[in-house]
Scaffold this motif. Structure first.
Motif, PDB file in Angstrom:
ATOM      1  N   PRO A   6       0.812  -1.227   0.000  1.00  0.00           N
ATOM      2  CA  PRO A   6       0.000   0.000   0.000  1.00  0.00           C
ATOM      3  C   PRO A   6       0.843   1.273   0.000  1.00  0.00           C
ATOM      4  O   PRO A   6       0.528   2.235  -0.714  1.00  0.00           O
ATOM      5  CB  PRO A   6      -0.822  -0.139   1.288  1.00  0.00           C
ATOM      6  N   ASN A   7       1.921   1.287   0.787  1.00  0.00           N
ATOM      7  CA  ASN A   7       2.764   2.483   0.826  1.00  0.00           C
ATOM      8  C   ASN A   7       3.529   2.694  -0.475  1.00  0.00           C
ATOM      9  O   ASN A   7       3.731   3.832  -0.919  1.00  0.00           O
ATOM     10  CB  ASN A   7       3.750   2.396   1.996  1.00  0.00           C
ATOM     11  N   LEU A  53      -6.167  -2.300   0.362  1.00  0.00           N
ATOM     12  CA  LEU A  53      -5.169  -3.290   0.771  1.00  0.00           C
ATOM     13  C   LEU A  53      -4.669  -3.027   2.192  1.00  0.00           C
ATOM     14  O   LEU A  53      -4.452  -3.966   2.970  1.00  0.00           O
ATOM     15  CB  LEU A  53      -3.993  -3.286  -0.206  1.00  0.00           C
ATOM     16  N   ALA A  54      -4.478  -1.746   2.518  1.00  0.00           N
ATOM     17  CA  ALA A  54      -3.993  -1.415   3.859  1.00  0.00           C
ATOM     18  C   ALA A  54      -4.972  -1.888   4.930  1.00  0.00           C
ATOM     19  O   ALA A  54      -4.565  -2.404   5.979  1.00  0.00           O
ATOM     20  CB  ALA A  54      -3.756   0.091   3.969  1.00  0.00           C
ATOM     21  N   ARG A  55      -6.278  -1.730   4.659  1.00  0.00           N
ATOM     22  CA  ARG A  55      -7.279  -2.175   5.630  1.00  0.00           C
ATOM     23  C   ARG A  55      -7.413  -3.693   5.632  1.00  0.00           C
ATOM     24  O   ARG A  55      -7.484  -4.323   6.687  1.00  0.00           O
ATOM     25  CB  ARG A  55      -8.625  -1.520   5.314  1.00  0.00           C
ATOM     26  N   ALA A  56      -7.441  -4.292   4.426  1.00  0.00           N
ATOM     27  CA  ALA A  56      -7.638  -5.733   4.322  1.00  0.00           C
ATOM     28  C   ALA A  56      -6.469  -6.517   4.906  1.00  0.00           C
ATOM     29  O   ALA A  56      -6.652  -7.581   5.518  1.00  0.00           O
ATOM     30  CB  ALA A  56      -7.867  -6.125   2.863  1.00  0.00           C
ATOM     31  N   TRP A  57      -5.255  -6.003   4.722  1.00  0.00           N
ATOM     32  CA  TRP A  57      -4.057  -6.711   5.189  1.00  0.00           C
ATOM     33  C   TRP A  57      -3.560  -6.183   6.530  1.00  0.00           C
ATOM     34  O   TRP A  57      -2.499  -6.582   6.999  1.00  0.00           O
ATOM     35  CB  TRP A  57      -2.941  -6.578   4.153  1.00  0.00           C
ATOM     36  N   ASN A  58      -4.318  -5.251   7.108  1.00  0.00           N
ATOM     37  CA  ASN A  58      -3.928  -4.642   8.380  1.00  0.00           C
ATOM     38  C   ASN A  58      -2.516  -4.054   8.292  1.00  0.00           C
ATOM     39  O   ASN A  58      -1.667  -4.273   9.161  1.00  0.00           O
ATOM     40  CB  ASN A  58      -4.006  -5.673   9.523  1.00  0.00           C
ATOM     41  N   GLN A  59      -2.285  -3.288   7.220  1.00  0.00           N
ATOM     42  CA  GLN A  59      -0.979  -2.678   6.988  1.00  0.00           C
ATOM     43  C   GLN A  59      -1.062  -1.147   7.015  1.00  0.00           C
ATOM     44  O   GLN A  59      -0.306  -0.460   6.328  1.00  0.00           O
ATOM     45  CB  GLN A  59      -0.399  -3.147   5.652  1.00  0.00           C
ATOM     46  N   GLN A  60      -1.969  -0.619   7.807  1.00  0.00           N
ATOM     47  CA  GLN A  60      -2.088   0.827   7.930  1.00  0.00           C
ATOM     48  C   GLN A  60      -0.921   1.367   8.761  1.00  0.00           C
ATOM     49  O   GLN A  60      -0.642   0.862   9.853  1.00  0.00           O
ATOM     50  CB  GLN A  60      -3.422   1.180   8.581  1.00  0.00           C
ATOM     51  N   THR A  61      -0.225   2.368   8.229  1.00  0.00           N
ATOM     52  CA  THR A  61       0.948   2.923   8.895  1.00  0.00           C
ATOM     53  C   THR A  61       0.837   4.437   8.978  1.00  0.00           C
ATOM     54  O   THR A  61       0.071   5.065   8.232  1.00  0.00           O
ATOM     55  CB  THR A  61       2.234   2.563   8.129  1.00  0.00           C
ATOM     56  N   LYS A  62       1.639   5.030   9.879  1.00  0.00           N
ATOM     57  CA  LYS A  62       1.677   6.490   9.984  1.00  0.00           C
ATOM     58  C   LYS A  62       2.227   7.109   8.702  1.00  0.00           C
ATOM     59  O   LYS A  62       1.773   8.161   8.265  1.00  0.00           O
ATOM     60  CB  LYS A  62       2.541   6.897  11.179  1.00  0.00           C
ATOM     61  N   PHE A  63       3.200   6.438   8.100  1.00  0.00           N
ATOM     62  CA  PHE A  63       3.781   6.933   6.853  1.00  0.00           C
ATOM     63  C   PHE A  63       2.720   6.990   5.758  1.00  0.00           C
ATOM     64  O   PHE A  63       2.596   7.991   5.043  1.00  0.00           O
ATOM     65  CB  PHE A  63       4.929   6.021   6.429  1.00  0.00           C
ATOM     66  N   GLY A  64       1.924   5.932   5.626  1.00  0.00           N
ATOM     67  CA  GLY A  64       0.865   5.909   4.622  1.00  0.00           C
ATOM     68  C   GLY A  64      -0.215   6.931   4.905  1.00  0.00           C
ATOM     69  O   GLY A  64      -0.703   7.600   3.989  1.00  0.00           O
TER      70      GLY A  64
END
Length: 221
Positions: A6-7, A53-64
């Motif tokens: 995602p990023n 993708l960030a929500r589905a894969w639990n890959q939400q980051t501060k950078f994103g």
């Protein structure tokens, strides 16, 4: 900084923003219009994909979370500057484009000033509709530029009487100028309506963000 998919998509969308303008430096029209349109649409699509993708894969980051709205604003602002340029500063485009760019700059400034309290300006559903309307309008207006260029190329050397005869059906339309004119006409109006709708949503959401930030802008007694 976390380099997940995602990023990476967000970074690529940010890099694509100036690429839209660069198309007009290295390619002649109408190819520049089509290449800019394709690049813009592909980049805009990643806006939905990276968030999903960030929500589905639990890959939400501060950078994103930081970079995503910056990439969106860069795409919209640069694309609007290009469209204002090739439209000859048409007031139907210049006015909404100016208000949209003003709002994006204003809200970005608010977020920077609020710092850690910028969470109070979380993206709303209406703001997402605003972004979708902006990107759709821009994509349609890029196609308008292509149609207008095709029409100008096809009618080069023709006088008004010849063009009128072709539209009246008295002369064969060997260059396809009728469908090119209608393509430009309808895409222009559709793009204008979407752009003004986006402007209204932009102003409304901008005011909402400003209202939410007021408690943090008051001077201490």
């Amino acid at each position: 900084m976390t380099w997940n998919l995602p990023n990476i998509l967000t970074v690529l969308r940010l890099l694509a923003a100036p690429g839209v303008a660069i198309m007009f430096l290295y390619f002649a029209r109408p190819w520049a219009d089509w290449f800019a349109l394709i690049l813009f649409v592909v980049a805009a699509t990643t806006d939905w994909i990276d968030g999903y993708l960030a929500r589905a894969w639990n890959q939400q980051t501060k950078f994103g979370a930081m970079l995503d709205p910056i990439a969106d604003k860069a795409m919209v602002v640069i694309a609007l500057l290009v469209i204002c340029g090739f439209s000859g500063m048409d007031p139907w485009i210049l006015l909404p484009a100016s208000l949209i760019m003003f709002r994006e700059t204003f809200v970005s400034g608010l977020r920077e000033f609020l710092g850690d309290t910028a969470g109070t300006l979380a993206v709303t559903r209406l703001a997402k509709w605003k972004t979708a309307a902006q990107m759709t309008a821009i994509a349609v207006l890029f196609s308008t530029g292509a149609f207008e260029t095709y029409f100008a190329m096809s009618t080069e050397g023709m006088d008004g009487a010849m063009i009128g005869a072709i539209f009246a059906g008295d002369e064969p339309d060997l260059q396809g100028i009728v469908w090119k004119w209608f393509g430009g006409f309808y895409s222009w109006w559709i793009g204008i309506i979407l752009l003004w709708a986006a402007m209204i949503l932009t102003v409304v959401t901008g005011y909402d963000y400003f209202r939410k930030s007021l408690p943090y802008l008051r001077e201490a007694a």
